[in-house]
Design a protein around this motif. Structure first.
Motif, short mmCIF file in Angstrom:
data_model
loop_
_atom_site.label_atom_id
_atom_site.label_comp_id
_atom_site.label_asym_id
_atom_site.label_seq_id
_atom_site.Cartn_x
_atom_site.Cartn_y
_atom_site.Cartn_z
N ILE A 14 14.12 -7.33 -3.58
CA ILE A 14 13.01 -6.72 -2.84
C ILE A 14 11.74 -7.52 -3.12
O ILE A 14 11.34 -7.67 -4.27
CB ILE A 14 12.84 -5.23 -3.25
CG1 ILE A 14 14.09 -4.42 -2.89
CG2 ILE A 14 11.57 -4.64 -2.63
CD1 ILE A 14 14.43 -4.37 -1.41
N ASP A 15 11.11 -8.02 -2.04
CA ASP A 15 9.87 -8.77 -2.24
C ASP A 15 8.71 -8.20 -1.43
O ASP A 15 7.66 -8.81 -1.31
CB ASP A 15 10.07 -10.28 -1.98
CG ASP A 15 10.70 -10.56 -0.63
OD1 ASP A 15 10.87 -9.61 0.16
OD2 ASP A 15 11.01 -11.74 -0.34
N GLY A 16 8.93 -7.01 -0.87
CA GLY A 16 7.84 -6.30 -0.20
C GLY A 16 8.06 -4.80 -0.34
O GLY A 16 9.20 -4.36 -0.42
N VAL A 17 6.98 -4.04 -0.40
CA VAL A 17 7.13 -2.58 -0.48
C VAL A 17 5.95 -1.91 0.22
O VAL A 17 4.81 -2.38 0.14
CB VAL A 17 7.27 -2.09 -1.95
CG1 VAL A 17 6.03 -2.43 -2.76
CG2 VAL A 17 7.55 -0.60 -2.02
N ILE A 18 6.26 -0.84 0.96
CA ILE A 18 5.22 -0.05 1.62
C ILE A 18 5.39 1.40 1.17
O ILE A 18 6.10 2.18 1.78
CB ILE A 18 5.32 -0.15 3.17
CG1 ILE A 18 5.27 -1.62 3.61
CG2 ILE A 18 4.18 0.65 3.81
CD1 ILE A 18 5.34 -1.82 5.12
N PRO A 19 4.74 1.75 0.05
CA PRO A 19 4.84 3.14 -0.40
C PRO A 19 4.07 4.06 0.55
O PRO A 19 3.18 3.61 1.27
CB PRO A 19 4.16 3.13 -1.77
CG PRO A 19 3.86 1.70 -2.09
CD PRO A 19 3.86 0.95 -0.79
N GLY A 44 2.44 11.94 8.81
CA GLY A 44 3.83 11.91 9.26
C GLY A 44 4.17 10.73 10.15
O GLY A 44 5.34 10.50 10.47
N ALA A 45 3.17 9.98 10.57
CA ALA A 45 3.45 8.76 11.35
C ALA A 45 3.61 7.55 10.45
O ALA A 45 3.94 6.45 10.92
CB ALA A 45 2.34 8.52 12.37
N SER A 46 3.39 7.73 9.15
CA SER A 46 3.35 6.61 8.22
C SER A 46 4.67 5.84 8.14
O SER A 46 4.68 4.60 8.16
CB SER A 46 3.00 7.10 6.81
OG SER A 46 1.77 7.76 6.80
N CYS A 47 5.78 6.55 8.00
CA CYS A 47 7.05 5.88 7.72
C CYS A 47 7.46 4.98 8.88
O CYS A 47 7.88 3.84 8.68
CB CYS A 47 8.15 6.91 7.44
SG CYS A 47 7.83 7.88 5.95
N VAL A 48 7.34 5.48 10.11
CA VAL A 48 7.73 4.67 11.27
C VAL A 48 6.69 3.58 11.51
O VAL A 48 7.04 2.45 11.89
CB VAL A 48 7.95 5.55 12.51
CG1 VAL A 48 8.24 4.69 13.74
CG2 VAL A 48 9.12 6.52 12.26
N ALA A 49 5.41 3.88 11.25
CA ALA A 49 4.38 2.83 11.36
C ALA A 49 4.66 1.71 10.36
O ALA A 49 4.36 0.54 10.61
CB ALA A 49 2.99 3.42 11.13
N ALA A 72 4.68 -2.66 10.28
CA ALA A 72 4.03 -3.49 9.27
C ALA A 72 5.05 -4.37 8.55
O ALA A 72 4.81 -5.56 8.30
CB ALA A 72 3.29 -2.59 8.26
N ALA A 73 6.20 -3.78 8.22
CA ALA A 73 7.25 -4.54 7.53
C ALA A 73 7.81 -5.63 8.43
O ALA A 73 8.06 -6.76 7.98
CB ALA A 73 8.36 -3.59 7.08
N ALA A 74 8.00 -5.29 9.70
CA ALA A 74 8.53 -6.29 10.65
C ALA A 74 7.56 -7.46 10.77
O ALA A 74 7.98 -8.63 10.82
CB ALA A 74 8.77 -5.64 12.02
N ALA A 75 6.27 -7.15 10.79
CA ALA A 75 5.27 -8.22 10.87
C ALA A 75 5.34 -9.11 9.63
O ALA A 75 5.21 -10.33 9.72
CB ALA A 75 3.87 -7.63 11.04
N ALA A 76 5.56 -8.49 8.49
CA ALA A 76 5.60 -9.26 7.23
C ALA A 76 6.83 -10.16 7.16
O ALA A 76 6.74 -11.30 6.73
CB ALA A 76 5.57 -8.30 6.04
N VAL A 77 7.99 -9.65 7.59
CA VAL A 77 9.20 -10.49 7.52
C VAL A 77 9.24 -11.52 8.65
O VAL A 77 9.75 -12.62 8.48
CB VAL A 77 10.51 -9.65 7.48
CG1 VAL A 77 10.55 -8.78 6.23
CG2 VAL A 77 10.71 -8.84 8.75
N ALA A 78 8.65 -11.16 9.81
CA ALA A 78 8.65 -12.09 10.94
C ALA A 78 7.77 -13.30 10.67
O ALA A 78 8.03 -14.39 11.17
CB ALA A 78 8.18 -11.38 12.21
N THR A 79 6.74 -13.12 9.86
CA THR A 79 5.82 -14.23 9.57
C THR A 79 6.20 -14.94 8.28
O THR A 79 5.48 -15.85 7.85
CB THR A 79 4.37 -13.70 9.47
OG1 THR A 79 4.36 -12.55 8.60
CG2 THR A 79 3.84 -13.30 10.82
#
Lengths: 139, 384
Positions: free
Chosen positions: B48-53, B83-88, B92-99
């Motif tokens: 794991i090299d990224g985390v969004i708590p 409640g929108a945090s997890c799907v949002a 954010a995660a997709a942007a991080a792995v895509a770049t």
């Protein structure tokens, strides 16, 4: 605050204190941008129309119509337990912003969208003066 | 550059869900769920090299470095949208792995919403609630049920939506929770049970409201490339978006109090994904209240505004129905994990691992989040 007043109280900031001072003397104040004249509510520092921070406070006429409502049966705060169920109105003020307040003098069954209501003021014990609504007088 | 199919959900994990299970702290629950998700992906915790708590949760990124011995965490962020945090966080995660910032982003949550501080009682401690905390809480507008009820009441008055139609959502969701087997609520629920349940904040009755429960859930978002070599079938993120309503923190002042952030996010996500609502085979829709499901179905475009009541009638949201929704039991009947459990379930469905609740042949679906007065998030995914 007295120990007998158990409801949540507002914690005004320098940005919002004039609103509460207005309520205390029986005025519901709305912010108006000094640059472009746009009204904004609830109080905040910047006009979202022209970004000016210059503003003045204008009293609402007190006329409004019902936009929506809820009847609160379950008291989520112990301070509201004694008066439950109570009706919370969302009101379109004549000026074009909305206000919220508890309804006095009318049952929920009589409510409908667009029903004319009049703004009033109420103070409980040592608590702050709060806005309330009553059915508008027939004119 | 678009995020279309640049990221995949590669791991999912959950703890047992329930009320008062005494299974650990909110921190340990999310560690347990995270380890399960990482193992499900076939990864080591050190990968794991990224985390969004969750912004308002019990853990910070540092907790994962400490507990997992992560040698080089390259990305951490929060998406504070209730409640929108997890799907949002998927966006954010997709942007991080895509770049190329990182390869495997952990999205964890753990809560003791039943045993610990009740969720509904502490919303005013959040900064997003500062304004209604000052101007509406003193009037008696205390909890989300009361804050959201005027939206539902107006929908009913404008369109004739009924409490029995809201009950359809609660009843179908309960049926799915029972199929799931890992759910806080296990008793069958009828429309009459719903209609006889006590009024909380009119028009919301008890069974229109979501649970407060204890548990944890987590998912791993990986780059689509890295996902090829992992243990599970790939579930690709085709489209993801977040949206914020006008007057985001105060419903009372919203120009149209029915309009929610999803109205802005959904068209973006569908455009990115290159599909339309009619293509969706299963939908996990954030369900803090029954009405919130109904309104999101309208905003996504499954039906027109005002037609949500008729759309959900007759078991339409059941497995085998017109649009299977919340096949795990949702927040209404499985567990309140702010929608992380909705993401877990969508992935399970698209992998074909839905068990008794499997929607036959489902390979394309969506998940939504809704929170903080109407912020919205959505992710559209396919097996691939």
């Amino acid at each position: 605050m007295s120990e007998t007043f158990t409801k949540p109280i507002p914690h005004p900031t320098p940005d919002t204190q004039p609103f509460w001072d207005g309520l205390a003397r029986g005025e519901y104040l709305i912010q108006r941008c000094k640059e472009c004249g746009k009204l904004r509510h609830y109080p905040r520092p910047v006009c979202d129309g022209c970004w000016s921070m210059a503003h003045e406070w204008v009293p609402a006429s007190g006329r409004g119509t019902v936009h929506s409502w809820t009847v609160c049966h379950h008291p989520f705060h112990m301070g509201f337990k004694a008066q439950s169920p109570y009706i919370l109105l969302t009101v379109d003020l004549a000026e074009g912003v909305r206000a919220q307040g508890q309804l006095r003098g009318l049952a929920a069954e009589a409510l409908r969208l667009g029903l004319p209501v009049a703004l009033g003021y109420e103070r409980e014990g040592e608590g702050p003066v709060l806005p309330i609504f009553r059915p508008a007088e027939e004119t | 550059m678009s995020l279309f199919e640049r990221a995949a959900i590669t791991g999912i994990g959950e703890t047992a869900h329930g009320r008062g299970l005494q299974q650990g702290s909110a921190l340990s629950l999310q560690m347990q769920a995270s380890l399960a998700a990482i193992a499900d992906a076939g990864l080591s915790p050190r990968d794991i090299d990224g985390v969004i708590p969750v912004a308002t949760g019990a853990a910070v990124a540092e907790d994962f470095i400490t507990n997992f011995g992560i040698p080089d965490l390259r990305f951490s962020a929060t998406t504070p949208m209730g409640g929108a945090s997890c799907v949002a966080a998927i966006q954010a995660a997709a942007a991080a792995v895509a770049t190329g910032i990182c390869r495997h982003v952990l999205l964890p949550i753990g809560r003791t919403g039943y045993s610990g501080t009740r969720i509904g009682a502490r919303v005013h401690e959040m900064p997003q609630f500062r304004t209604i905390g000052e101007f509406e809480l003193p009037l008696g507008n205390v909890a989300p049920a009361q804050i959201y009820a005027p939206m539902a009441r107006r929908h009913m008055e404008l369109y004739g939506t009924t409490s029995r139609q809201l009950a359809e959502i609660a009843v179908t969701t309960r049926r799915h929770a029972i199929l799931n087997g890992n759910a806080a609520m296990t008793k069958p629920l009828s429309i009459e049970d719903h209609q006889n349940s006590r009024m909380i904040a009119d028009p919301f009755r008890l069974f229109d409201c979501s649970l407060e429960s204890d548990g944890g859930a987590a998912v791993v978002v990986s780059s689509a490339e890295a996902a090829r070599d992992l243990r599970q079938p790939r579930v690709l993120v085709m489209g993801a978006a977040e949206g914020h309503p006008d007057s985001p923190s105060v419903i009372t002042q919203r120009p149209d109090i029915l309009r929610i952030g999803l109205a802005k996010a959904a068209p973006r996500a569908f455009a990115m994904a290159g599909v339309k609502p009619a293509d969706i085979q299963v939908a996990e829709i954030y369900d803090c209240f029954t009405y919130v499901v109904l309104r999101q179905l309208e905003e996504i475009g499954f039906c027109q505004q005002g037609e949500g009541g008729a759309f959900v009638e007759g078991g339409a949201l059941g497995i085998g129905g017109r649009l299977p929704v919340n096949t795990h039991g949702g927040l209404l009947s499985q567990a309140h994990l702010a929608g992380m459990n909705h993401i877990v379930e969508l992935v399970r469905q698209l992998r074909g691992q839905g068990g008794a609740a499997q929607v036959e042949g489902a390979t394309l679906g969506l998940v939504t989040g809704y929170g903080d007065m109407g912020d919205g998030s959505i992710a559209i995914m396919r097996r691939g």
